[in-house]
Design a protein around this motif. Structure first.
Motif, PDB file in Angstrom:
ATOM      1  N   PHE A 184       0.188 -24.877  -0.035  1.00  0.00           N
ATOM      2  CA  PHE A 184       0.605 -23.638  -0.696  1.00  0.00           C
ATOM      3  C   PHE A 184       0.222 -23.641  -2.179  1.00  0.00           C
ATOM      4  O   PHE A 184       0.554 -22.707  -2.900  1.00  0.00           O
ATOM      5  CB  PHE A 184       2.126 -23.449  -0.595  1.00  0.00           C
ATOM      6  CG  PHE A 184       2.624 -23.179   0.799  1.00  0.00           C
ATOM      7  CD1 PHE A 184       1.760 -22.782   1.800  1.00  0.00           C
ATOM      8  CD2 PHE A 184       3.972 -23.331   1.104  1.00  0.00           C
ATOM      9  CE1 PHE A 184       2.215 -22.530   3.085  1.00  0.00           C
ATOM     10  CE2 PHE A 184       4.451 -23.084   2.383  1.00  0.00           C
ATOM     11  CZ  PHE A 184       3.562 -22.678   3.383  1.00  0.00           C
ATOM     12  N   ALA A 185      -0.453 -24.693  -2.625  1.00  0.00           N
ATOM     13  CA  ALA A 185      -0.781 -24.805  -4.043  1.00  0.00           C
ATOM     14  C   ALA A 185      -1.639 -23.627  -4.488  1.00  0.00           C
ATOM     15  O   ALA A 185      -2.568 -23.211  -3.795  1.00  0.00           O
ATOM     16  CB  ALA A 185      -1.515 -26.118  -4.313  1.00  0.00           C
ATOM     17  N   GLY A 186      -1.309 -23.084  -5.654  1.00  0.00           N
ATOM     18  CA  GLY A 186      -2.066 -21.972  -6.202  1.00  0.00           C
ATOM     19  C   GLY A 186      -1.647 -20.618  -5.688  1.00  0.00           C
ATOM     20  O   GLY A 186      -2.128 -19.592  -6.169  1.00  0.00           O
ATOM     21  N   GLN A 187      -0.750 -20.582  -4.702  1.00  0.00           N
ATOM     22  CA  GLN A 187      -0.315 -19.297  -4.181  1.00  0.00           C
ATOM     23  C   GLN A 187       0.762 -18.694  -5.082  1.00  0.00           C
ATOM     24  O   GLN A 187       1.473 -19.385  -5.791  1.00  0.00           O
ATOM     25  CB  GLN A 187       0.207 -19.440  -2.750  1.00  0.00           C
ATOM     26  CG  GLN A 187      -0.885 -19.750  -1.734  1.00  0.00           C
ATOM     27  CD  GLN A 187      -0.419 -19.534  -0.297  1.00  0.00           C
ATOM     28  OE1 GLN A 187       0.638 -18.976  -0.060  1.00  0.00           O
ATOM     29  NE2 GLN A 187      -1.214 -19.985   0.653  1.00  0.00           N
ATOM     30  N   LYS A 188       0.869 -17.368  -5.015  1.00  0.00           N
ATOM     31  CA  LYS A 188       1.818 -16.635  -5.846  1.00  0.00           C
ATOM     32  C   LYS A 188       2.805 -15.934  -4.929  1.00  0.00           C
ATOM     33  O   LYS A 188       2.423 -15.327  -3.927  1.00  0.00           O
ATOM     34  CB  LYS A 188       1.072 -15.618  -6.710  1.00  0.00           C
ATOM     35  CG  LYS A 188       1.841 -15.104  -7.910  1.00  0.00           C
ATOM     36  CD  LYS A 188       0.968 -14.160  -8.719  1.00  0.00           C
ATOM     37  CE  LYS A 188       1.619 -13.768 -10.033  1.00  0.00           C
ATOM     38  NZ  LYS A 188       1.525 -14.807 -11.052  1.00  0.00           N
ATOM     39  N   TYR A 189       4.088 -16.024  -5.269  1.00  0.00           N
ATOM     40  CA  TYR A 189       5.151 -15.416  -4.475  1.00  0.00           C
ATOM     41  C   TYR A 189       5.810 -14.297  -5.286  1.00  0.00           C
ATOM     42  O   TYR A 189       6.156 -14.500  -6.447  1.00  0.00           O
ATOM     43  CB  TYR A 189       6.187 -16.476  -4.077  1.00  0.00           C
ATOM     44  CG  TYR A 189       5.662 -17.457  -3.052  1.00  0.00           C
ATOM     45  CD1 TYR A 189       6.007 -17.355  -1.716  1.00  0.00           C
ATOM     46  CD2 TYR A 189       4.791 -18.482  -3.432  1.00  0.00           C
ATOM     47  CE1 TYR A 189       5.512 -18.250  -0.771  1.00  0.00           C
ATOM     48  CE2 TYR A 189       4.284 -19.376  -2.500  1.00  0.00           C
ATOM     49  CZ  TYR A 189       4.650 -19.255  -1.172  1.00  0.00           C
ATOM     50  OH  TYR A 189       4.152 -20.133  -0.248  1.00  0.00           O
ATOM     51  N   PRO A 190       5.966 -13.117  -4.688  1.00  0.00           N
ATOM     52  CA  PRO A 190       6.493 -11.970  -5.452  1.00  0.00           C
ATOM     53  C   PRO A 190       7.932 -12.176  -5.885  1.00  0.00           C
ATOM     54  O   PRO A 190       8.694 -12.934  -5.271  1.00  0.00           O
ATOM     55  CB  PRO A 190       6.366 -10.800  -4.473  1.00  0.00           C
ATOM     56  CG  PRO A 190       6.336 -11.424  -3.122  1.00  0.00           C
ATOM     57  CD  PRO A 190       5.660 -12.763  -3.284  1.00  0.00           C
TER      58      PRO A 190
END
Length: 760
Positions: free
Chosen positions: A192-198
């Motif tokens: 999940f590295a680098g992912q963005k969560y709202p």
């Protein structure tokens, strides 16, 4: 006995999701049980429904009773003593039932003492090795230079301590969207590295609880909430509730549980990372099956969070300082070019330093209807239109943005060259300076479509979290990289200096009938060149903190600190002290030029005698001889003349070779202004007060430069000082419509002559 539960059964719908009362669910997770004890009477007012599973007593047998009715009397009495003091959440109380010990974490909720009892997983406390954990962190801290690297190491160490399948470190942006900046996981799991969560993944009320309670555990996502029970008092008109904001067993929002199930998670541990009482980020631990973490292992994980929190601001400041150093070097270069050359626009507008002081890709100056361009910029017509727009809208306050399209209607046409700008106005109708950055097309990897983060369920009665966490890419255009504070400060400082430079050029073009005023303006401009950067920064408070914290470190004499570290801290403290002295001298110099000029008729002999009394110890220590002639009575500013005499005589003593007795004479004569200087009042007569010494002297080439601010001719370790004292003398002489000169020969002493006008 009538018993009721306090479960909150309100549905979460599209109108109230932001105010879901997650702090009063009225239920807990089943990996422990809960008692609520009245803090005054010590009667049990609340009990979780699963008490019988742990201590073989149903809530009916517990509610309304005292702790001594349930547990051994001595333990109940010990608990009263424990609860009467400041409760240490890191050190739980231990109750036992049928020889089974229970870790009991305690906190106060209004008038209720909330007791959360968890059996020891293996019958032992399993205290962590805090020494090894701290030593490991120090080792990590020493080998990592940047915050991102430190976060990665903390994620790996936290996973090693806790055994979770995945440990992530989130960092929140200004809107509380979360970036996964570090991750440690099982090899078979998708990263999940680098992912963005709202930001909707963690609503406002949940963020507030993360601030109040830094550690949160869900042992089994598939748990069945256990209701909290209480006695039903018919006289009470409102339903009872229990604030579980600080609870470790508190039941979780159904929406959050559904969200975690959609992710396939089985258990979680979350640790808050706070900065300035705000949520900076989270350490999020995921396990793909049920997992109950023992109390002291949880504390070890929490300690990792504290370790990281202690370094966040330090690392961010260090990284910002690295950028600031590079920016300041370019700013200093440009300020020097600006103040040393009247043809700046023609000769230096294309300098690389102009771009580097703000780390810009392009820059443009619009002055007197002429464009001066540097680097990558739009075409002339587009730039002129932009300058006119900015002058109309932002003339007074300037503009700094990484998204010009939010302010300028025609920004899309120039975004490849100027997606973000820093603008400052200059004197003139549309004159100004702009630093530009090119468009940075960015692909954001969202963990699912952020526009579909929370949706109504099939019946439309309540909300459901998104079911898809497929990577959803969003391409952001018409934006540049954000501007750092140091870059904005440097741009502002240079724009301010450029404004002064332009004003000075205007003044130079005008006929100046008053030559004395012209000389004064030149002097002021030269001083601005020397002090411009320092004058724009508040130095005193940071230095005071450096000295205080350095002294605290040295005073504690921590045995874990090496001699090298202590030596470095001492060097830091001494350097800060030297800088403090420099600031004080700068302030004295400023005071000499800006203080209210109140003249009094004073006998200069009295001033000189006061100075000699003040320097008595220095004179006796160096066995100095001082001869003086009769001085006149003049209208002067007393404290300034005192400062001038003090500086000259103390310098004469200080700059005499070791082992040689200083010999100083103060002589008076009257001279005509025309014999000295044809610029300053040639028709006036002046008192000439000469201070002669037998000191080390200096070379003739320095006779004028020695009065400049920060001008030093000798090494600081041999002759301490800041290089401001003679500049103060010069300023004081000018305040009295006089001047001061220096004549010297290396190794044969010096003569400093003060000229003050004779008043009739």
């Amino acid at each position: 006995m009538n018993i009721k539960d306090i479960v909150n059964r309100d549905l979460v719908n599209l109108t109230n999701c932001e105010s879901e009362p997650i702090h009063i669910p009225g239920s807990i997770q089943p990996h422990g049980f809960m008692l609520g004890v009245n803090s005054q009477t010590y009667l049990i007012d609340f009990c979780s429904e699963n008490s019988g599973s742990y201590i073989e007593l149903a809530p009916q047998a517990i509610l309304g009773k005292t702790l001594s009715d349930i547990f051994p009397e001595q333990e109940a009495e010990d608990f009263k003593n424990y609860a009467s003091k400041a409760i240490d959440s890191a050190k739980p109380f231990v109750f036992s039932f049928n020889e089974v010990p229970y870790n009991t974490t305690v906190h106060k909720s209004n008038e209720t003492l909330v007791l959360e009892l968890e059996p020891f997983p293996d019958g032992t406390i399993n205290l962590p090795n805090l020494y090894n954990q701290t030593r490991t962190f120090v080792s990590i801290m020493e080998k990592t230079s940047y915050l991102h690297d430190l976060c990665q190491e903390i994620a790996a160490e936290t996973r090693a301590i806790t055994g979770y399948d995945r440990v992530m470190i989130y960092k929140f942006d200004a809107e509380y969207n979360g970036d996964v900046i570090a991750e440690s996981k099982r090899e078979d799991l998708v990263s999940f590295a680098g992912q963005k969560y709202p930001h909707t993944d963690i609503p406002a009320q949940a963020r507030e609880l993360y601030i109040r309670n830094p550690l949160r555990m869900i042992a089994d996502i598939n748990y069945t909430p256990v209701p909290i029970l209480t006695l039903d008092d018919a006289s009470e008109k409102t339903n009872k509730s229990l604030d579980l904001s600080l609870s470790i067993l508190r039941s979780v929002s159904p929406i959050h549980i559904e969200y975690l199930k959609n992710m396939g998670v089985g258990a979680t541990l979350t640790i808050s990372l706070l900065q300035n009482q705000k949520l900076w980020g989270l350490v999020a631990c995921h396990h793909y099956s049920a997992k109950t973490l023992p109390h002291y292992t949880r504390l070890s994980a929490l300690l990792q969070g504290h370790f990281l929190t202690s370094q966040i601001s330090v690392r961010e400041v260090a990284e910002e300082f690295e950028v600031t150093q590079n920016v300041d070097r370019s700013l200093t270069e440009m300020l020097a070019n600006l103040h040393e050359n009247n043809q700046f626009f023609e000769e230096y507008h294309s300098s690389d330093a102009l771009l580097k002081l703000a780390n810009a890709s392009g820059a443009a100056i619009f002055y007197n209807n002429k464009l001066y361009k540097n680097g990558i910029t739009p075409v002339d017509e587009q730039l002129v239109n932009l300058f006119h727009f900015l002058a109309d809208k932002y003339k007074s306050q300037g503009l700094a943005t990484h998204s010009l399209s939010d302010q300028y209607p025609d920004a899309h046409a120039i975004s490849q060259q100027a997606a973000g700008i820093v603008y400052h106005a200059l004197p003139g109708n549309a004159d100004g300076i702009i630093w530009m950055r090119q468009e940075k097309v960015e692909t954001i990897n969202w963990a699912g479509n952020p526009d579909k983060a929370v949706l109504p369920n099939e019946e439309g009665l309540r909300l459901s979290p998104r079911k898809s966490f497929e990577r959803w890419m969003e391409v952001v255009k018409n934006q540049s990289a954000p501007w750092r504070k140091s870059e904005l400060h440097a741009a502002s400082g240079f724009a301010y200096a450029l404004q002064k430079h332009i004003n000075y050029r205007v003044i130079q073009t005008q006929e100046d009938a008053n030559r004395a005023l012209n000389e004064e303006l030149k002097t002021a401009n030269q001083e601005l060149a020397n002090l411009n950067w320092i004058s724009t920064h508040d130095l005193k408070e940071p230095l005071r903190k450096i000295q205080i914290f350095a002294s605290k470190v040295l005073d504690r004499e921590d045995p874990d600190l090496s001699a090298q570290v202590k030596d470095s801290v001492e060097r830091m403290r001494v350097a800060a002290e030297k800088m403090q002295n420099l600031i004080e001298d700068i302030l004295a110099y400023s005071k000499a030029g800006n203080s209210e000029k109140v003249f009094e008729e004073i006998d200069l002999n009295a001033v000189l005698n006061n100075v000699l009394r003040e320097l008595r110890e220095n004179i006796e220590e160096r066995n100095a001889s001082i001869e003086t002639q009769e001085l006149p009575t003049l209208k002067v500013i007393p404290f300034q003349i005192h400062q001038l005499f003090l500086n000259l005589i103390s310098n004469a003593i200080k700059f005499t070779e070791s082992g040689k007795n200083p010999e100083i004479s103060v002589k008076l004569s009257v001279v005509k202004g025309s014999d000295i200087n044809d610029i300053i009042s040639p028709q006036k007569d002046f008192y000439s007060i000469a201070f002669e010494d037998n000191g080390i002297g200096f070379e003739k080439e320095y006779e004028h430069r020695i009065f400049d601010v920060f001008q030093r001719l000798h090494p600081a370790h041999k002759y301490p000082g800041t290089g401001i004292g003679l500049a103060i003398c010069k300023k004081i002489a000018e305040n009295h419509k006089g001047f001061i000169t220096a004549h010297s020969e290396l190794g044969k002493g010096s003569v400093f002559t003060l000229f003050l006008p004779v008043t009739r």
